[in-house]
Design an enzyme around this catalytic site. Structure first.
Site, PDB file in Angstrom:
ATOM      1  N   HIS A  85      32.532  43.840  36.021  1.00 31.77           N
ATOM      2  CA  HIS A  85      33.340  44.379  34.921  1.00 31.77           C
ATOM      3  C   HIS A  85      34.447  45.287  35.473  1.00 31.77           C
ATOM      4  CE1 HIS A  85      34.063  46.403  30.977  1.00 31.77           C
ATOM      5  NE2 HIS A  85      34.300  47.449  31.763  1.00 31.77           N
ATOM      6  N   GLU A  86      34.099  46.183  36.402  1.00 32.85           N
ATOM      7  CA  GLU A  86      35.108  47.074  36.987  1.00 32.85           C
ATOM      8  C   GLU A  86      36.130  46.287  37.799  1.00 32.85           C
ATOM      9  OE1 GLU A  86      35.281  50.016  35.968  1.00 32.85           O
ATOM     10  OE2 GLU A  86      33.354  49.979  34.938  1.00 32.85           O
ATOM     11  N   HIS A  89      38.859  44.986  35.594  1.00 29.64           N
ATOM     12  CA  HIS A  89      39.942  45.943  35.351  1.00 29.64           C
ATOM     13  C   HIS A  89      40.967  45.884  36.476  1.00 29.64           C
ATOM     14  CE1 HIS A  89      38.362  47.816  31.804  1.00 29.64           C
ATOM     15  NE2 HIS A  89      37.235  48.195  32.385  1.00 29.64           N
ATOM     16  N   GLU A 122      38.582  46.517  27.665  1.00 28.11           N
ATOM     17  CA  GLU A 122      37.157  46.504  28.010  1.00 28.11           C
ATOM     18  C   GLU A 122      36.515  45.166  27.664  1.00 28.11           C
ATOM     19  OE1 GLU A 122      35.694  48.715  29.757  1.00 28.11           O
ATOM     20  OE2 GLU A 122      37.288  50.219  29.724  1.00 28.11           O
ATOM     21  N   ASP A 134      34.749  42.585  30.225  1.00 24.70           N
ATOM     22  CA  ASP A 134      33.415  42.009  29.978  1.00 24.70           C
ATOM     23  C   ASP A 134      33.440  40.492  30.145  1.00 24.70           C
ATOM     24  OD1 ASP A 134      32.247  44.435  29.460  1.00 24.70           O
ATOM     25  OD2 ASP A 134      32.291  44.244  27.279  1.00 24.70           O
TER      26      ASP A 134
END
Length: 426
Positions: free
Chosen positions: A277-278, A281, A357, A361
């Site tokens: 997930h990070e 980003h 976000e 995901d």
């Protein structure tokens, strides 16, 4: 002045009544019937005690947040109405000649007044969090962080306010545009040094000690074409039981950081999903999109502050004991306007953040292809932080920079169902 103070007290009281009514009686927080019994239903992954504590803690935390935000504006308004701001300006003028020293002296006393008035509220928040075992930090550690906060904020504000008022005095009509131009390199500089200068003031950061896990994370990063050499962990267990991971910094100082609480509580495949997930980003350059959005809002905000402060001083300057925004005594008014505009923009910035976000995901589930780990990680996040799975609308609008846990789990379930349908069709 008495009318203004009475009106401010009455307005604050009525606002508090509305907030209390909405949080405790008005805003529904139970999940819709069609999702009962699913993996998004807290009743399926929380026991009765966790369900009770989650509801209690979330309501208390949200109530304290909405009460605290205008409380700071109320303090600043009183500093203006009582003439205290004007007196502090005169006092700083009498003991210092250079403008930077005058500004610093004034700002120190203003910061001290606000800190002393807000400290009891911060203490209540700390005790609430401690009683629900979200915070694990000792009173000594909490006080240390408060002192660090005060001095870090004071030093940054002394620099920013000195430059801001110098610009207002020298370029009365275009100060906001020049201030915005200067804010671009300054913001980038702060983001660059934050991971290596500011963050370590509060916590210890070090490369991930579990080298086997680090190899798997770096393999995942390689799969995502991310040039990563280290993953960092931070000793947050000294302060909290909550879980988190994040991306911080820019350029060569950018870091992926894992809280040690996340490492201690989650399984390996759940940690890998959170890391993916990070990485999402990073791959989608959300940090740079965020910087661009912040700078655009700053430009609009500075322009609005210029126009609004001039209008307020023109119409009510005698009541507020200020004649011009060139005066350092006008700083409380500018801070009120900054706070109000920031609060008003929260729904917009949170909406953009929730979209990012969700994108992260979706990227993570595609990278890991492990729906079970994704769902269980969200469930554990909710349990560890005692967060509401389905908060009331206004709470989500103003407070949630991430999709709700209900939404995040449903996104994953829908994605998994779509993938299974595609496979069956193939």
């Amino acid at each position: 002045m008495r009318k203004w103070l009475t009106g401010a007290v009455l307005g604050y009281f009525l606002y508090g009544l509305f907030v209390y009514w909405y949080i405790y009686m008005g805003g529904p927080d139970s999940i819709p019937e069609q999702f009962k019994g699913t993996s998004a239903d807290p009743g399926t992954f929380m026991n009765s005690r966790e369900l009770l504590l989650s509801g209690e803690y979330s309501r208390l935390r949200n109530f304290m947040y909405f009460i605290t935000v205008p409380y700071e504006w109320f303090i600043l308004l009183n500093v203006l109405l009582t003439g205290l701001s004007r007196k502090m300006e005169q006092w700083s003028d009498s003991i210092a000649k250079p403008d930077f020293l005058k500004t610093s002296i004034y700002l120190f006393w203003l910061s001290l007044i606000v800190t002393v008035c807000v400290l009891p509220v911060e203490w209540i928040n700390y005790r609430i969090s401690l009683s629900y075992q979200i915070t694990t930090q000792s009173t000594t550690g909490w006080m240390k962080d408060q002192v660090i906060d005060f001095w870090v904020n004071f030093l940054l504000m002394a620099l920013l306010v000195s430059v801001l008022f110098w610009l207002i005095r020298k370029y009365q009509k275009r100060w906001w545009l020049i201030a915005w131009t200067l804010s671009i390199p300054f913001s980038l500089f702060l983001m660059f040094i934050q991971p290596v200068v500011i963050d370590p003031l509060y916590n210890d950061f070090y490369p991930l000690e579990n080298k086997e896990l680090e190899e798997k994370i770096l393999a995942l990063a390689d799969k995502a074409d991310i040039p990563a050499e280290h993953v960092y962990e931070v000793n947050m267990s000294e302060k909290t039981n909550a879980l988190n991971a994040y991306v911080t910094g820019i350029g060569s100082n950018s870091r992926i950081v894992l809280w040690d609480t996340t490492l201690n509580r989650l399984k390996e495949d759940e940690i890998l999903f959170i890391m993916a997930h990070e990485m999402g980003h990073y791959v989608m350059k959300h940090i740079y999109v965020g910087i661009a959005g912040y700078l655009l809002l700053t430009l609009a905000g500075l322009y609005a502050i210029d126009k609004l402060s001039s209008a307020v001083i023109r119409n009510w300057g005698s009541i507020l004991k200020i004649d011009s925004k060139k005066q350092i005594a006008a700083l409380p008014l500018i801070l009120i306007l900054i706070g109000a505009l920031t609060f008003a923009s929260d729904p917009l910035t949170n909406t953009v953040s929730r979209y990012q976000e969700k994108s992260a995901d979706m990227y993570a589930i595609q990278l890991t292809n492990n729906k079970e780990a994704a769902v269980s990680s969200f469930q554990e996040l909710s349990k560890a932080g005692l967060s509401q799975v389905h908060p009331p609308f206004l709470i989500k609008l103003f407070r949630y920079s991430h999709p709700t846990i209900l939404e995040r789990i449903l996104y994953l379930e829908e994605y998994h169902a779509e993938e299974q349908l595609k496979e069956s069709q193939d």
